[in-house]
Structures are given as structure tokens and as C-alpha cells.
Design a protein around this motif. Structure first.
Motif, PDB file in Angstrom:
ATOM      1  N   GLU A 309       0.825  -1.206   0.000  1.00  0.00           N
ATOM      2  CA  GLU A 309       0.000   0.000   0.000  1.00  0.00           C
ATOM      3  C   GLU A 309       0.864   1.263   0.000  1.00  0.00           C
ATOM      4  OE1 GLU A 309      -2.695  -0.137   3.221  1.00  0.00           O
ATOM      5  OE2 GLU A 309      -3.864  -1.835   2.437  1.00  0.00           O
ATOM      6  N   LYS A 310       1.931   1.216   0.824  1.00  0.00           N
ATOM      7  CA  LYS A 310       2.836   2.369   0.849  1.00  0.00           C
ATOM      8  C   LYS A 310       3.520   2.552  -0.500  1.00  0.00           C
ATOM      9  CE  LYS A 310       3.790   2.112   5.819  1.00  0.00           C
ATOM     10  NZ  LYS A 310       4.830   1.851   6.851  1.00  0.00           N
ATOM     11  N   LEU A 311       3.853   1.430  -1.137  1.00  0.00           N
ATOM     12  CA  LEU A 311       4.505   1.499  -2.446  1.00  0.00           C
ATOM     13  C   LEU A 311       3.567   2.091  -3.490  1.00  0.00           C
ATOM     14  CD1 LEU A 311       7.003   0.823  -4.130  1.00  0.00           C
ATOM     15  CD2 LEU A 311       6.033  -1.437  -4.534  1.00  0.00           C
ATOM     16  N   ILE A 312       2.275   1.718  -3.411  1.00  0.00           N
ATOM     17  CA  ILE A 312       1.297   2.275  -4.347  1.00  0.00           C
ATOM     18  C   ILE A 312       1.180   3.782  -4.159  1.00  0.00           C
ATOM     19  CG2 ILE A 312      -1.160   2.323  -4.917  1.00  0.00           C
ATOM     20  CD1 ILE A 312      -1.219  -0.682  -4.289  1.00  0.00           C
ATOM     21  N   GLU A 313       1.127   4.204  -2.883  1.00  0.00           N
ATOM     22  CA  GLU A 313       1.067   5.639  -2.613  1.00  0.00           C
ATOM     23  C   GLU A 313       2.315   6.338  -3.119  1.00  0.00           C
ATOM     24  OE1 GLU A 313      -1.428   7.446  -1.409  1.00  0.00           O
ATOM     25  OE2 GLU A 313      -2.627   5.615  -1.463  1.00  0.00           O
ATOM     26  N   GLU A 315       4.191   5.309  -5.564  1.00  0.00           N
ATOM     27  CA  GLU A 315       4.153   5.324  -7.021  1.00  0.00           C
ATOM     28  C   GLU A 315       3.245   6.437  -7.531  1.00  0.00           C
ATOM     29  OE1 GLU A 315       5.672   3.723  -9.509  1.00  0.00           O
ATOM     30  OE2 GLU A 315       7.033   2.858  -8.057  1.00  0.00           O
ATOM     31  N   LYS A 316       2.141   6.659  -6.802  1.00  0.00           N
ATOM     32  CA  LYS A 316       1.250   7.744  -7.214  1.00  0.00           C
ATOM     33  C   LYS A 316       1.979   9.084  -7.156  1.00  0.00           C
ATOM     34  CE  LYS A 316      -3.108   5.592  -5.733  1.00  0.00           C
ATOM     35  NZ  LYS A 316      -4.228   5.676  -4.767  1.00  0.00           N
ATOM     36  N   LEU A 317       2.695   9.298  -6.026  1.00  0.00           N
ATOM     37  CA  LEU A 317       3.441  10.557  -5.894  1.00  0.00           C
ATOM     38  C   LEU A 317       4.541  10.648  -6.939  1.00  0.00           C
ATOM     39  CD1 LEU A 317       3.739  10.729  -1.999  1.00  0.00           C
ATOM     40  CD2 LEU A 317       2.242  12.093  -3.473  1.00  0.00           C
ATOM     41  N   SER A 318       5.205   9.498  -7.179  1.00  0.00           N
ATOM     42  CA  SER A 318       6.282   9.488  -8.170  1.00  0.00           C
ATOM     43  C   SER A 318       5.735   9.794  -9.562  1.00  0.00           C
ATOM     44  CB  SER A 318       6.978   8.126  -8.157  1.00  0.00           C
ATOM     45  OG  SER A 318       7.952   8.049  -9.175  1.00  0.00           O
ATOM     46  N   THR A 319       4.574   9.185  -9.879  1.00  0.00           N
ATOM     47  CA  THR A 319       3.970   9.426 -11.193  1.00  0.00           C
ATOM     48  C   THR A 319       3.562  10.880 -11.347  1.00  0.00           C
ATOM     49  OG1 THR A 319       3.129   7.167 -11.222  1.00  0.00           O
ATOM     50  CG2 THR A 319       2.103   8.724 -12.740  1.00  0.00           C
ATOM     51  N   LEU A 320       3.017  11.447 -10.266  1.00  0.00           N
ATOM     52  CA  LEU A 320       2.653  12.857 -10.304  1.00  0.00           C
ATOM     53  C   LEU A 320       3.880  13.724 -10.551  1.00  0.00           C
ATOM     54  CD1 LEU A 320       0.487  15.018  -9.947  1.00  0.00           C
ATOM     55  CD2 LEU A 320       0.933  14.948  -7.483  1.00  0.00           C
ATOM     56  N   GLY A 321       4.992  13.351  -9.872  1.00  0.00           N
ATOM     57  CA  GLY A 321       6.233  14.096 -10.083  1.00  0.00           C
ATOM     58  C   GLY A 321       6.731  13.971 -11.507  1.00  0.00           C
ATOM     59  N   LYS A 322       6.608  12.760 -12.075  1.00  0.00           N
ATOM     60  CA  LYS A 322       7.049  12.556 -13.463  1.00  0.00           C
ATOM     61  C   LYS A 322       6.206  13.378 -14.438  1.00  0.00           C
ATOM     62  CE  LYS A 322       8.658   7.831 -12.609  1.00  0.00           C
ATOM     63  NZ  LYS A 322       8.420   6.392 -12.885  1.00  0.00           N
ATOM     64  N   PHE A 323       4.881  13.380 -14.172  1.00  0.00           N
ATOM     65  CA  PHE A 323       4.013  14.167 -15.045  1.00  0.00           C
ATOM     66  C   PHE A 323       4.382  15.648 -14.983  1.00  0.00           C
ATOM     67  CE2 PHE A 323       0.218  11.018 -14.771  1.00  0.00           C
ATOM     68  CZ  PHE A 323       0.906  10.162 -15.618  1.00  0.00           C
ATOM     69  N   SER A 324       4.635  16.114 -13.758  1.00  0.00           N
ATOM     70  CA  SER A 324       4.984  17.527 -13.596  1.00  0.00           C
ATOM     71  C   SER A 324       6.301  17.843 -14.295  1.00  0.00           C
ATOM     72  CB  SER A 324       5.095  17.864 -12.103  1.00  0.00           C
ATOM     73  OG  SER A 324       3.884  17.605 -11.443  1.00  0.00           O
ATOM     74  N   ALA A 325       7.286  16.941 -14.100  1.00  0.00           N
ATOM     75  CA  ALA A 325       8.587  17.162 -14.742  1.00  0.00           C
ATOM     76  C   ALA A 325       8.450  17.120 -16.253  1.00  0.00           C
ATOM     77  CB  ALA A 325       9.584  16.097 -14.267  1.00  0.00           C
ATOM     78  N   GLY A 326       7.641  16.172 -16.745  1.00  0.00           N
ATOM     79  CA  GLY A 326       7.446  16.072 -18.191  1.00  0.00           C
ATOM     80  C   GLY A 326       6.763  17.296 -18.755  1.00  0.00           C
ATOM     81  N   LEU A 327       5.779  17.788 -18.029  1.00  0.00           N
ATOM     82  CA  LEU A 327       5.075  18.983 -18.475  1.00  0.00           C
ATOM     83  C   LEU A 327       6.026  20.176 -18.554  1.00  0.00           C
ATOM     84  CD1 LEU A 327       2.455  20.432 -19.180  1.00  0.00           C
ATOM     85  CD2 LEU A 327       2.037  20.744 -16.728  1.00  0.00           C
ATOM     86  N   ALA A 328       6.839  20.328 -17.500  1.00  0.00           N
ATOM     87  CA  ALA A 328       7.799  21.434 -17.501  1.00  0.00           C
ATOM     88  C   ALA A 328       8.784  21.288 -18.648  1.00  0.00           C
ATOM     89  CB  ALA A 328       8.546  21.462 -16.171  1.00  0.00           C
ATOM     90  N   HIS A 329       9.224  20.052 -18.886  1.00  0.00           N
ATOM     91  CA  HIS A 329      10.209  19.812 -19.945  1.00  0.00           C
ATOM     92  C   HIS A 329       9.633  20.141 -21.322  1.00  0.00           C
ATOM     93  CE1 HIS A 329      13.457  17.871 -22.137  1.00  0.00           C
ATOM     94  NE2 HIS A 329      12.554  17.158 -22.802  1.00  0.00           N
ATOM     95  N   GLU A 330       8.405  19.667 -21.554  1.00  0.00           N
ATOM     96  CA  GLU A 330       7.824  19.864 -22.880  1.00  0.00           C
ATOM     97  C   GLU A 330       7.434  21.319 -23.127  1.00  0.00           C
ATOM     98  OE1 GLU A 330       7.871  17.761 -25.234  1.00  0.00           O
ATOM     99  OE2 GLU A 330       8.818  16.277 -23.944  1.00  0.00           O
ATOM    100  N   ILE A 331       7.046  22.034 -22.080  1.00  0.00           N
ATOM    101  CA  ILE A 331       6.717  23.445 -22.253  1.00  0.00           C
ATOM    102  C   ILE A 331       7.979  24.264 -22.471  1.00  0.00           C
ATOM    103  CG2 ILE A 331       5.847  25.480 -21.014  1.00  0.00           C
ATOM    104  CD1 ILE A 331       3.675  23.771 -19.864  1.00  0.00           C
ATOM    105  N   ARG A 332       9.109  23.790 -21.894  1.00  0.00           N
ATOM    106  CA  ARG A 332      10.349  24.541 -22.006  1.00  0.00           C
ATOM    107  C   ARG A 332      10.819  24.651 -23.462  1.00  0.00           C
ATOM    108  NH1 ARG A 332      15.257  22.424 -18.521  1.00  0.00           N
ATOM    109  NH2 ARG A 332      15.123  20.767 -20.066  1.00  0.00           N
ATOM    110  N   ASN A 333      10.564  23.600 -24.257  1.00  0.00           N
ATOM    111  CA  ASN A 333      11.016  23.629 -25.655  1.00  0.00           C
ATOM    112  C   ASN A 333      10.359  24.750 -26.460  1.00  0.00           C
ATOM    113  OD1 ASN A 333      12.832  21.550 -25.383  1.00  0.00           O
ATOM    114  ND2 ASN A 333      11.388  19.947 -26.028  1.00  0.00           N
ATOM    115  N   PRO A 334       9.019  24.825 -26.484  1.00  0.00           N
ATOM    116  CA  PRO A 334       8.424  25.948 -27.243  1.00  0.00           C
ATOM    117  C   PRO A 334       8.747  27.307 -26.635  1.00  0.00           C
ATOM    118  CG  PRO A 334       6.733  24.709 -26.064  1.00  0.00           C
ATOM    119  CD  PRO A 334       7.980  23.896 -26.005  1.00  0.00           C
ATOM    120  N   LEU A 335       8.890  27.391 -25.329  1.00  0.00           N
ATOM    121  CA  LEU A 335       9.258  28.671 -24.723  1.00  0.00           C
ATOM    122  C   LEU A 335      10.620  29.133 -25.211  1.00  0.00           C
ATOM    123  CD1 LEU A 335       8.097  28.397 -20.985  1.00  0.00           C
ATOM    124  CD2 LEU A 335       7.229  29.925 -22.764  1.00  0.00           C
ATOM    125  N   THR A 336      11.550  28.160 -25.319  1.00  0.00           N
ATOM    126  CA  THR A 336      12.881  28.510 -25.832  1.00  0.00           C
ATOM    127  C   THR A 336      12.777  29.056 -27.244  1.00  0.00           C
ATOM    128  OG1 THR A 336      13.871  26.782 -24.477  1.00  0.00           O
ATOM    129  CG2 THR A 336      15.179  27.606 -26.311  1.00  0.00           C
TER     130      THR A 336
END
Length: 529
Positions: A309-313, A315-336
Motif C-alpha cells: 500500500e505504501k509502495l502504491i502511494e 508510485e502515485k506521488l512518483s507518477t505525479l512528479g514525473k508528469f509535472s517534470a514532463g510537463l515542464a520539460h515539454e513546455i520549455r522547448n516551445p518557450l525557448t
């Protein structure tokens, strides 16, 4: 060599070596104290009860024959005897007691000494004895072997009078000793198995229960008491011999003979305030073809499920972090790109052209935000007809300003300006941007990035090649391409290629990398028309 030879050799030793007189009555002296006799008995404490049991049967089958059974150790010291009372009185007259030693130098020719010497059953009847006083006695001795090294542990003897002597007595004794040795070996094996069984049962963290064919508990281990948190002994004393929680499983196995594995069982404690989740196996115990009981084992899985259960929680936080990092990364390209184009607006008059690209990039950023908002759902491409040549040319124009800052020139070769494919234009543009960006960022000293568009009519495929003159990659780096967050860039997030490969896969395309350290990298993207 036969018995006669053994006996004659012994009598010669008695006469020539020990200077014994056959007419004299042998006097046996007790060579051991009572304490020493007890110590020697202790060495054979497991054997003596077995010897007594089997030799009592011999006496029973020789009903009416006056017999004494004696046991000696491997040095010929008598440590145990029993049998006919009248025979006991007779041997007492010769001083034959526990603690005496049957050695030729004192006792003369005797079956015990010969049996130990030659490791064979020996029979002495009447005149076979050296001393004339023993000519009225018949003695039969056989060595017995006991212990791991199977060495001689002593002798077992039967003594009677000459009148009752028979050639069958030695065979009967030999058969009895064979049975005694088999029983001792079996006991030793069982003892080892019992010790091993106790070690295994008491050292395992699994809770174990044995039941009979009625489902009543017959045995259990300490780990089970720790698991159920009460004394099984007290519970059984109170008459609770049933297997309560697991009873339905035990009954099923007893009824069908089928084993049950990995059944989840919940144990409740503190009036239901606390629980333990266990996995249960129940196996049938057979006697031949008949089920005579069951063996059940519990595995406490509570900590495992809590950790899961702790691992699932996590993973949820990790996935949220990955989504956030991915969003920042992909937005950075057009901003550049937008920042670069805005800078060019200050230097050139090509405002309309650059404004169109800026608007396009802002739309792409909007789509990216929408995409990441919906990342919890399976993503799919939205294909529509697209001029691939124009898309690549537009993307290169977009990237030129950033590449120029790296002193890199992007060249494009294509003979297919009218090539139309059904693709998701925005996502494919994202792919080309990622690969172009990786290409020119790998060229610290500047150079040329070569882009080619080729149509293969034979396979009806389109190939886009992006080749740089950068630092290249090692085989290990090539094998890890696409692994999430795996990047060689100092400020990279390791998201771009992973996302790009997923987009290519959604278009039923594939990618091949040809790279060598110090020799640049060539990327081939292939898509079906």
C-alpha cells in the motif's frame, strides 16, 4: 578360517603365552568399579533396551532351555546380563559379574574374546573351552555394530549347559543380532530425522499445524503460537482441538485429497480492532492411498500488504512528479523557441512569419498542458492528412535560432515536397523537435545536422534521418535510450526521448540508432505510409 582353527590358536596362546593350567578353575576379577560400569552402559544406553527386547524373544522361543544373555562392550567388559536364575547362580560361582573382562590371559579360550578378535559369531561347546571347569557349558557370542562408523560396539552372548547345546543356537543368535543392528540403525536414522524435523519446524517463521483425519490438531510449532498470539497448549487442554478459521479448508482437503495453496485468511485481534492477513497452504497427509490428516502452514503477509500500500502511494506521488517534470520539460522547448524568435523580431522585419510560428508554438503549449492534464487516461494520436516535407521544414525553421546559438547549421534534403501522410501533426512535430534538439546540443564545437526525407516505394515506408557530428554514444548508452529519466545532459530530465518513442510507437513506426563514441549519431525514423 573355521572355528576349529580359531579355537586351536587360542588354546595355544593360553598354553604358551599365558601359561594357564587347564585343570585350574579360572578366577575372573571385576576390573571395573560400579561407576565405571555405569559409564560404559551410558555409551550403549540406546542399544541395551533393544538388545533386551529382542533377546527376551529368543529366550521365549527357547522355552525350557536354561539360558543367560550377556552383553559386553568392545573391550570385552560385561556390562549387562539377565536370564535363568539357576544359570545365574552357576556363573556367580565363577566370579562372572558385571565389570569382569573376558580376556584370554585370565578367562582362557572363550567365545566373547574370539568373537571380538575375529569379528564373527563364535560358538564354544564343552571341551572347546580351555579350562576343564567350563566343559559343562555351551557359549555362543556374536559381535554387534552400532554407531555412524559401524565399528564393533561389543558382543551379545547366550550361555546354557552342554545338555541343551544345539547347532541352531548360534544361527538363532546371529539372526537376533542382525535384527538388533537393523533396529538400531533405524532408530538412529529416525533420531536424526526427528532432530532435523525439529530444527526445521522450530526455526521457520511459518506457523505450522498438523491435524488427524478428523481435523483435530495433533501438532504445531512455536511460530504458530507467535502468529495467533495465544498458547496452543492451553487451547487444546480446554478441548478446542478444531482448526477454527482454517477448518473449512482442512475439511475440504480431508474430503477431496486435493491440496490448497495461497488462500488468504484474516486473523482478528482485540475484538476486531487489529488484523493479520495470512496466506495459507493446506496439504493432505497420506498413508498409502488413504488421507490420514493434513499439514497446514501460515505465512504472515501483513507487513507485505502494508508495504504494498505504501509502495502504491509512493508510485502515485512518483507518477505525479514525473508528469509535472514532463510537463515542464515539454513546455520549455516551445518557450525557448518563442524567446529566440522574439529576439529575432527585434533584429529583422520578418514579423508575420515569426508571429505565425510563435502563435503555433503557443497553441502547442496549450495542447501540451491539456495532454498532461489528461495523462491519467490512455493517450491516443489524432491523425489527419499532413504534408510531411512542410512539417519538417517548419520544425527546422523553428529550431534554427536555437541551433545557431550552438554554432550549428541544420540542413534538409528532400525530393518529396508533395508527400502526404496521415499523422498527428502536433505530436510528430514534438518528436522532430526532440531529436533535432538532442542532435545540435550534442555538438559543443558546432557543425552540421543533416536531415533527410526519403520514401521507399518497395516497402511503402517513409524514412526520416537525422544525423549529427556530435560526441556520439557508447553501446551502453544506446541500449538505455528511451529509459525514463535516463539522460546524459547536465540539465536534462530524461523525458523527451521516452515521450517521443511512445508517439512513434502510436504511429506504428520504429527507430534505429547508429552511434559510436566520438563519431556522432544517426537516427532513422521509419513510418508506414
Amino acid at each position: 578360517m573355521d572355528f576349529t582353527t580359531y579355537i586351536n590358536q587360542s588354546k595355544r596362546r593360553c598354553r604358551e603365552n599365558y601359561r594357564l593350567e587347564p585343570t585350574e578353575i579360572p578366577t575372573l576379577e571385576v576390573g571395573l568399579t560400579d561407576a565405571e560400569v555405569e559409564r560404559r552402559k551410558q555409551r550403549l544406553e540406546n542399544a541395551l533396551p533393544v538388545i533386551q527386547h529382542f533377546m527376551e524373544k529368543v529366550i521365549y522361543y527357547m522355552d525350557g532351555t536354561p539360558i543367560i544373555v550377556s552383553t559386553t562392550d568392545d573391550e570385552g567388559y560385561m556390562i549387562h546380563k539377565f536370564g535363568d536364575q539357576s544359570m545365574m547362580e552357576m556363573i556367580d560361582a565363577f566370579g562372572i559379574h558385571n565389570g569382569v573382562q573376558f580376556h584370554e590371559r585370565v578367562a582362557g579360550t572363550n567365545s566373547i574374546a574370539l568373537s571380538l578378535l575375529h569379528d564373527e559369531p563364535i560358538g564354544l561347546v564343552g571341551k572347546g573351552h580351555y579350562h576343564e571347569a567350563l566343559h559343562g557349558i555351551a557359549c555362543y557370542s556374536a559381535p554387534f555394530h552400532y554407531g555412524e562408523d559401524n565399528r564393533i560396539s561389543g558382543t551379545i552372548s547366550i550361555m546354557t549347559t552342554v545338555e541343551y547345546a544345539s547347532q541352531f543356537h548360534l544361527g538363532l543368535l546371529s539372526s537376533a543380532v542382525d535384527s538388533i543392528e537393523r533396529e538400531l540403525r533405524l532408530q538412529e536414522k529416525n533420531n536424526k530425522l526427528e532432530i532435523l524435523n525439529q530444527i526445521m519446524i522450530n526455526s521457520t517463521p511459518l506457523g505450522m499445524i498438523m491435524t488427524d483425519q478428523e481435523g483435530r490438531i495433533t501438532d504445531y510449532n512455536a511460530a504458530l503460537e507467535k502468529l495467533v498470539e495465544y498458547s496452543m497448549e492451553e487451547r487444546l487442554k480446554n478441548g478446542d482441538t478444531k482448526t477454527y478459521v482454517i477448518k473449512p479448508y482442512v475439511d475440504h482437503v480431508l474430503l477431496t485429497g486435493e491440496k490448497l495453496e495461497n488462500k488468504e485468511v484474516t486473523l482478528s485481534f482485540d475484538d476486531g480492532q487489529r488484523e493479520k492477513i495470512c496466506q495459507l497452504d493446506v496439504l493432505p497427509v497420506y498413508d498409502g492411498d488413504k488421507v490420514i490428516g493434513t499439514f497446514a502452514q501460515f505465512r504472515d503477509m501483513t507487513n507485505y500488504y502494508e508495504l504494498q500500500e505504501k509502495l502504491i502511494e509512493s508510485e502515485k506521488l512518483s507518477t505525479l512528479g514525473k508528469f509535472s517534470a514532463g510537463l515542464a520539460h515539454e513546455i520549455r522547448n516551445p518557450l525557448t523557441s518563442i524567446i529566440g524568435l522574439t529576439q529575432l523580431l527585434k533584429e529583422t522585419n520578418a514579423q508575420n512569419k515569426y508571429l505565425e510560428i510563435i502563435t503555433s508554438e503557443l497553441d502547442r503549449m496549450k495542447n501540451l498542458v491539456n495532454q498532461f492534464v489528461l495523462l491519467g487516461r490512455p493517450s491516443s494520436v489524432q491523425p489527419s492528412p499532413c504534408h510531411l516535407h512542410n512539417l519538417i521544414e517548419e520544425t527546422i525553421e523553428l529550431m534554427k535560432s536555437s541551433a545557431r546559438l550552438q554554432n550549428v547549421r541544420i540542413e534538409f534534403e528532400s525530393d518529396h515536397e508533395d508527400l502526404v501522410m496521415t499523422i498527428d501533426e502536433a505530436k510528430m512535430k514534438q518528436v522532430f523537435i526532440n531529436f533535432l534538439k538532442n542532435a545540435y546540443e550534442s555538438m559543443e564545437d558546432g557543425g552540421v545536422v543533416q536531415v533527410r526525407l526519403v520514401h521507399h516505394p518497395d516497402s511503402n515506408e517513409v524514412e526520416v534521418t537525422i544525423e549529427d557530428e556530435g560526441e556520439g554514444m557508447t553501446p551502453d548508452q544506446v541500449s538505455n535510450i528511451g529509459t525514463l529519466f535516463n539522460t546524459s545532459k547536465e540539465n536534462g530530465l530524461g523525458m523527451g526521448l521516452s515521450i517521443s518513442l511512445e508517439i512513434i510507437k502510436a504511429h506504428h513506426g520504429n527507430v534505429e540508432f547508429d552511434s559510436e563514441k566520438g563519431q556522432g549519431t544517426k537516427v532513422e525514423l521509419r513510418f508506414p505510409m
